[in-house]
Design a protein around this motif. Structure first.
Motif, PDB file in Angstrom:
ATOM      1  N   VAL A  40     -27.645  -9.246  42.028  1.00 43.60           N
ATOM      2  CA  VAL A  40     -26.291  -8.900  42.454  1.00 43.60           C
ATOM      3  C   VAL A  40     -26.232  -7.444  42.928  1.00 43.60           C
ATOM      4  CG1 VAL A  40     -25.215 -10.596  40.927  1.00 43.60           C
ATOM      5  CG2 VAL A  40     -25.540  -8.261  40.114  1.00 43.60           C
ATOM      6  N   ASP A  41     -27.339  -6.710  42.758  1.00 45.78           N
ATOM      7  CA  ASP A  41     -27.346  -5.312  43.253  1.00 45.78           C
ATOM      8  C   ASP A  41     -28.718  -4.969  43.850  1.00 45.78           C
ATOM      9  OD1 ASP A  41     -28.667  -4.783  40.664  1.00 45.78           O
ATOM     10  OD2 ASP A  41     -26.645  -4.757  39.831  1.00 45.78           O
ATOM     11  N   ASP A  42     -29.545  -4.207  43.126  1.00 46.50           N
ATOM     12  CA  ASP A  42     -30.847  -3.804  43.686  1.00 46.50           C
ATOM     13  C   ASP A  42     -31.850  -4.957  43.645  1.00 46.50           C
ATOM     14  OD1 ASP A  42     -29.761  -1.340  43.857  1.00 46.50           O
ATOM     15  OD2 ASP A  42     -30.957  -0.402  42.287  1.00 46.50           O
TER      16      ASP A  42
ATOM     17  N   VAL B   8     -29.705 -11.928  38.617  1.00 46.20           N
ATOM     18  CA  VAL B   8     -30.245 -10.758  37.926  1.00 46.20           C
ATOM     19  C   VAL B   8     -29.554  -9.495  38.441  1.00 46.20           C
ATOM     20  CG1 VAL B   8     -32.539 -11.676  37.370  1.00 46.20           C
ATOM     21  CG2 VAL B   8     -32.162 -10.641  39.601  1.00 46.20           C
ATOM     22  N   SER B   9     -29.634  -8.436  37.647  1.00 51.40           N
ATOM     23  CA  SER B   9     -29.045  -7.154  38.043  1.00 51.40           C
ATOM     24  C   SER B   9     -29.969  -6.051  37.538  1.00 51.40           C
ATOM     25  CB  SER B   9     -27.667  -7.015  37.395  1.00 51.40           C
ATOM     26  OG  SER B   9     -27.281  -5.655  37.378  1.00 51.40           O
ATOM     27  N   PHE B  10     -30.242  -5.074  38.390  1.00 48.61           N
ATOM     28  CA  PHE B  10     -31.162  -4.012  37.974  1.00 48.61           C
ATOM     29  C   PHE B  10     -30.564  -2.616  38.035  1.00 48.61           C
ATOM     30  CE2 PHE B  10     -34.072  -7.366  39.647  1.00 48.61           C
ATOM     31  CZ  PHE B  10     -34.494  -7.789  38.390  1.00 48.61           C
ATOM     32  N   SER B  11     -29.319  -2.494  38.560  1.00 47.23           N
ATOM     33  CA  SER B  11     -28.831  -1.130  38.748  1.00 47.23           C
ATOM     34  C   SER B  11     -28.555  -0.469  37.398  1.00 47.23           C
ATOM     35  CB  SER B  11     -27.640  -1.103  39.698  1.00 47.23           C
ATOM     36  OG  SER B  11     -26.471  -1.331  39.026  1.00 47.23           O
ATOM     37  N   GLY B  12     -28.112  -1.242  36.381  1.00 46.25           N
ATOM     38  CA  GLY B  12     -27.876  -0.683  35.044  1.00 46.25           C
ATOM     39  C   GLY B  12     -29.172  -0.209  34.403  1.00 46.25           C
TER      40      GLY B  12
ATOM     41  N   SER C 275     -39.183  -8.906  46.335  1.00 49.43           N
ATOM     42  CA  SER C 275     -39.792  -7.942  47.261  1.00 49.43           C
ATOM     43  C   SER C 275     -39.002  -6.641  47.198  1.00 49.43           C
ATOM     44  CB  SER C 275     -39.776  -8.517  48.681  1.00 49.43           C
ATOM     45  OG  SER C 275     -38.440  -8.590  49.132  1.00 49.43           O
ATOM     46  N   GLY C 276     -39.224  -5.772  48.208  1.00 55.48           N
ATOM     47  CA  GLY C 276     -38.504  -4.508  48.232  1.00 55.48           C
ATOM     48  C   GLY C 276     -37.035  -4.682  48.595  1.00 55.48           C
ATOM     49  N   GLY C 277     -36.712  -5.781  49.253  1.00 53.80           N
ATOM     50  CA  GLY C 277     -35.329  -5.984  49.700  1.00 53.80           C
ATOM     51  C   GLY C 277     -34.624  -7.173  49.077  1.00 53.80           C
ATOM     52  N   HIS C 278     -35.366  -8.059  48.398  1.00 55.28           N
ATOM     53  CA  HIS C 278     -34.769  -9.306  47.903  1.00 55.28           C
ATOM     54  C   HIS C 278     -35.307  -9.716  46.547  1.00 55.28           C
ATOM     55  CE1 HIS C 278     -34.337  -9.325  52.254  1.00 55.28           C
ATOM     56  NE2 HIS C 278     -33.182  -9.937  52.025  1.00 55.28           N
ATOM     57  N   SER C 279     -34.474 -10.365  45.775  1.00 56.17           N
ATOM     58  CA  SER C 279     -34.931 -11.012  44.534  1.00 56.17           C
ATOM     59  C   SER C 279     -34.166 -12.323  44.432  1.00 56.17           C
ATOM     60  CB  SER C 279     -34.625 -10.154  43.315  1.00 56.17           C
ATOM     61  OG  SER C 279     -35.269  -8.916  43.435  1.00 56.17           O
TER      62      SER C 279
ATOM     63  N   PRO D  45     -29.244  -5.683  31.663  1.00 54.73           N
ATOM     64  CA  PRO D  45     -27.870  -5.659  32.171  1.00 54.73           C
ATOM     65  C   PRO D  45     -27.255  -7.058  32.198  1.00 54.73           C
ATOM     66  CG  PRO D  45     -29.343  -4.405  33.596  1.00 54.73           C
ATOM     67  CD  PRO D  45     -30.203  -5.163  32.633  1.00 54.73           C
ATOM     68  N   HIS D  46     -25.967  -7.110  31.812  1.00 59.12           N
ATOM     69  CA  HIS D  46     -25.258  -8.391  31.832  1.00 59.12           C
ATOM     70  C   HIS D  46     -24.901  -8.726  33.280  1.00 59.12           C
ATOM     71  CE1 HIS D  46     -22.638 -11.630  30.708  1.00 59.12           C
ATOM     72  NE2 HIS D  46     -21.733 -11.118  31.528  1.00 59.12           N
ATOM     73  N   VAL D  47     -24.982  -9.993  33.620  1.00 54.49           N
ATOM     74  CA  VAL D  47     -24.650 -10.388  34.991  1.00 54.49           C
ATOM     75  C   VAL D  47     -24.029 -11.777  34.991  1.00 54.49           C
ATOM     76  CG1 VAL D  47     -27.042 -11.162  35.357  1.00 54.49           C
ATOM     77  CG2 VAL D  47     -25.631 -10.708  37.326  1.00 54.49           C
ATOM     78  N   GLU D  48     -23.020 -11.946  35.852  1.00 49.91           N
ATOM     79  CA  GLU D  48     -22.394 -13.265  36.037  1.00 49.91           C
ATOM     80  C   GLU D  48     -23.372 -14.175  36.759  1.00 49.91           C
ATOM     81  OE1 GLU D  48     -18.699 -14.054  35.933  1.00 49.91           O
ATOM     82  OE2 GLU D  48     -18.652 -12.359  34.526  1.00 49.91           O
ATOM     83  N   GLY D  49     -23.335 -15.450  36.431  1.00 53.90           N
ATOM     84  CA  GLY D  49     -24.220 -16.396  37.135  1.00 53.90           C
ATOM     85  C   GLY D  49     -25.500 -16.570  36.349  1.00 53.90           C
ATOM     86  N   LYS D  50     -25.774 -17.805  35.927  1.00 53.91           N
ATOM     87  CA  LYS D  50     -26.860 -18.051  34.973  1.00 53.91           C
ATOM     88  C   LYS D  50     -28.230 -17.569  35.453  1.00 53.91           C
ATOM     89  CE  LYS D  50     -28.419 -21.618  31.838  1.00 53.91           C
ATOM     90  NZ  LYS D  50     -28.568 -23.031  31.560  1.00 53.91           N
TER      91      LYS D  50
END
Ligand code: KG4
Ligand code: ZN
Length: 335
Positions: free
Chosen positions: A158-160, A208-212, A136-140, A200-205
């Motif tokens: 882990v970010d957006d 996800v990370s979208f800020s990069g 959603s707009g606030g969570h993934s 983007p690379h992210v820890e944790g299988k």
């Protein structure tokens, strides 16, 4: 059993009546999205004010559309977390007053549980356990839905949030808010392979990370500007949509394979994204898993999903008192 659902966590003021968690009797949504679009995103204070103005008429219409009065419902379910605090408080306080005056039980509902429950409205045969991507707009989140009111988070951003990334990239490209629909629309005329965007690379299988990814789009726009050029908006929209949909689908399908999930669902505003739906649908078929996608009208914020989840929360014994508070953040597995 008739549940009145009330939702006010962001910019939609919504009320709906659902019978036994499955049968939609009415569904009313009043939204301040056009006004919010003037500012390029949700202004919390405006959202709260509009909720306060709209809520009585919205609930009244939900009751009258179903041919009911407050006396006919069995419980009032309300989104109490997570969301914009001032916005949530309007719904929670209204629900408290209504439940108290009508002598009905009050049932607090977690907003993301509601998004997941939207699938029950579209697919009457769907039952837990299943694996669900809630975006959603606030969570993934990638969530194992173990039972109607039992959840296990396998992965998260882990970010957006995914929707937030759509909204921010749309703003960078000069496309209107909300970004998801406007990027999807622009992408129709674009080439998804035109721009090479990173994963983007992210820890944790399953995280996800979208800020990069968002920064990569920003850099392309700035680099083009420095050369006195513009990025090709449809191409960039298509390339961004392709990358983010690939990232989300890949993680969800990886989690599905590892956990041997037999059923996979999508939920939340971003679940309306056609490319994401297509990738997850194709991937689930390859895994031999059943796939359930919510109808587009139940992807975004609505109160039907709150009434549906409210039914299962009611059966699970979840009750709110007059001291029920709204919470801006709360994990989906809080209880
Ligand atoms: O679930 P939702 O309606 O509200 C929240 O709980 O946040 O989700 C809103 C988010 C927004 O960020 C919006 O841009 C995104 O969902 N969204 C989409 C699409 N439609 C809405 N994202 C991608 N593709 C879409 N078609
Ligand atoms: Zn939502």
């Amino acid at each position: 059993m008739y549940i009145l659902g009330i939702e006010s966590s962001c910019d939609e003021t919504a009320a709906a009546i659902v019978e036994d968690g499955r049968k939609l009797l009415s569904n009313v949504i009043s939204t301040s999205v056009k006004e919010q679009a003037l500012y390029g995103g949700v202004v919390p204070e405006i959202a709260s004010r509009r909720h306060a103005e709209y809520i009585s008429a919205t609930v009244e219409k939900a009751l009258s559309d179903a041919g009911m009065t407050a006396a006919d419902i069995d419980a009032v379910a309300v989104t109490f977390a997570p969301g914009l605090i001032g916005a949530l408080l309007v719904g929670v306080n209204f629900a408290k007053g209504l439940a108290y005056s009508a002598g009905k039980p009050l049932v607090p509902v977690h907003h993301l549980r509601g998004h997941i429950a939207a699938n029950y409205l579209t697919h009457p045969q769907l039952e837990p356990p299943f694996l669900c991507l809630v975006a959603s707009g606030g969570h993934s989140h990638i969530v194992q839905v173990q039972d109607w009111c039992r959840y296990k988070i396998l992965g998260r951003t882990v970010d957006d949030a995914a929707g937030e990334a759509f909204d921010k990239v749309a703003r960078t490209l000069g496309l209107p808010y909300p970004g998801g629909p406007s990027i999807s629309q622009a992408a129709r005329q674009g080439d998804p392979h035109a721009y090479k965007l990173p994963t983007p690379h992210v820890e944790g299988k399953y995280n996800v990370s979208f800020s990069g990814l968002k920064t990569a789009v920003l850099n392309e726009v700035h680099n083009a500007e420095q050369r006195g050029q513009n990025v090709n908006v449809p191409d960039m929209a298509a390339s961004f949509q392709e990358r983010i949909a690939q990232i989300l689908a890949k993680k969800l399908l990886m989690a599905a394979e590892d956990t041997k999930a037999k059923t996979i669902c999508l939920a939340g505003g971003v679940a309306a994204n056609g490319r994401l739906r297509q990738l997850v649908n194709d991937g689930a078929q390859k895994l031999g898993a059943k796939i359930y996608l919510p109808e587009l009208k139940f992807c975004g914020d609505n109160a039907a999903m709150i009434a549906t989840q409210g039914y299962y929360e009611y059966l699970d014994g979840n009750r709110g008192g007059l001291d029920l508070n709204a919470l801006p953040t709360l994990e989906i597995d809080y209880r």
